[in-house]
Design an enzyme around this catalytic site. Sequence first.
Site, short mmCIF file in Angstrom:
data_model
loop_
_atom_site.label_atom_id
_atom_site.label_comp_id
_atom_site.label_asym_id
_atom_site.label_seq_id
_atom_site.Cartn_x
_atom_site.Cartn_y
_atom_site.Cartn_z
N LEU A 1 0.88 -1.17 0.00
CA LEU A 1 0.00 0.00 0.00
C LEU A 1 0.92 1.23 0.00
O LEU A 1 1.21 1.81 1.04
CB LEU A 1 -0.90 -0.05 1.24
CG LEU A 1 -2.10 0.88 1.25
CD1 LEU A 1 -3.01 0.66 0.05
CD2 LEU A 1 -2.89 0.71 2.54
N HIS A 2 1.36 1.60 -1.21
CA HIS A 2 2.47 2.56 -1.34
C HIS A 2 2.19 3.95 -0.74
O HIS A 2 2.85 4.39 0.20
CB HIS A 2 2.82 2.76 -2.82
CG HIS A 2 3.08 1.52 -3.59
ND1 HIS A 2 4.27 0.84 -3.53
CD2 HIS A 2 2.30 0.83 -4.47
CE1 HIS A 2 4.22 -0.21 -4.34
NE2 HIS A 2 3.03 -0.24 -4.92
N ASP A 3 1.27 4.67 -1.38
CA ASP A 3 1.19 6.12 -1.15
C ASP A 3 0.80 6.55 0.26
O ASP A 3 1.27 7.60 0.72
CB ASP A 3 0.22 6.75 -2.18
CG ASP A 3 0.76 6.65 -3.60
OD1 ASP A 3 1.99 6.51 -3.77
OD2 ASP A 3 -0.05 6.71 -4.54
#
Length: 309
Positions: free
Chosen positions: A238-240
């Site tokens: 879940l990058h951002d």
Amino acid sequence: MKIIIDTDPGQDDAVAILLALASPELNVLGITAVAGNVPLDLTARNARIVCELAGRKDVPVFAGCERPLTRDLVTAEHVHGKTGLDGVELRDPKMPLADGHAVDFIVDTLCREPPGSVTLCPLGPLTNIATALRRAPDITSRIARIVLMGGAYFEVGNITPAAEFNIYVDPEAAKAVFAAGIPLTVVPLDCTHKALTTRARNDAIRGLGNRVGDVVAAWTGFFERFDKEKYGSEGAPLHDPLVIAWLLRPDLFTGREINVEIEADSDLTRGMTVADWWGVTDREPNALFLGDVDADGFFAMLTERLARL
Ligand code: BDR
Ligand code: CA
């Protein structure tokens, strides 16, 4: 803390926006959309959908650059779906776009607010930010910090063997941002690949029992299929949202102040973040490059914050 979120939603961008809007420590002055995961008309639409989902029609959303500085746009529908927010049926937003171009909003806001009081949070290709720096070089010294999701060192690439998507899409813009001398925090794949949407974490979000929890769980359920297959992992990074998490809880992260240069010329390694993690050059550090995150701590905070919406 005053922030501007520059973004190309994208399900993980959407979760980052929700986390910011759920956090009283942060004052989101505006959201600027850029072309990236999907074209600009969709990212500008999606950012407004997310504001409405959070009950925050008061946050202005501006449309920005529709293509990289010098290249054709590369998109990522193979990860995020045709709309960029696939996974759940969502109605078109009712709130209009704010008047004016995103780049003008960034420049005007930085000129209006006291120097050093606004943090920029880019979650997509760096086109809007680089264009603002080019148009108004005076803003450089007024930016408190840029905290961005992009790049990779040990994890190397996700869109090519060498490059992470956000940097790959507009390497010329990234080069300008990394060379600007602005305090910079980089959240690369090295860090985001440690924050996986496992079943238990998704269940906790779905279990919130509010609309936001249902939508976020549907989004993560959709986009994780791609990375689970690719990496053989039990969830997807879940990058951002980690950009927002770093603002709220930097103690959850570790990293190093190092030199990071952007490869923009080579066809083979275009968009690579050449990170001097081991300090083997005498190039001056220009970024805090994060390497690890307490994933349980992050998901606990995210879940607790989403419960407030
Ligand atoms: C980045 O690329 C996009 O697909 C995501 O939204 C994230 O910003 C990860 O490489
Ligand atoms: Ca993004």
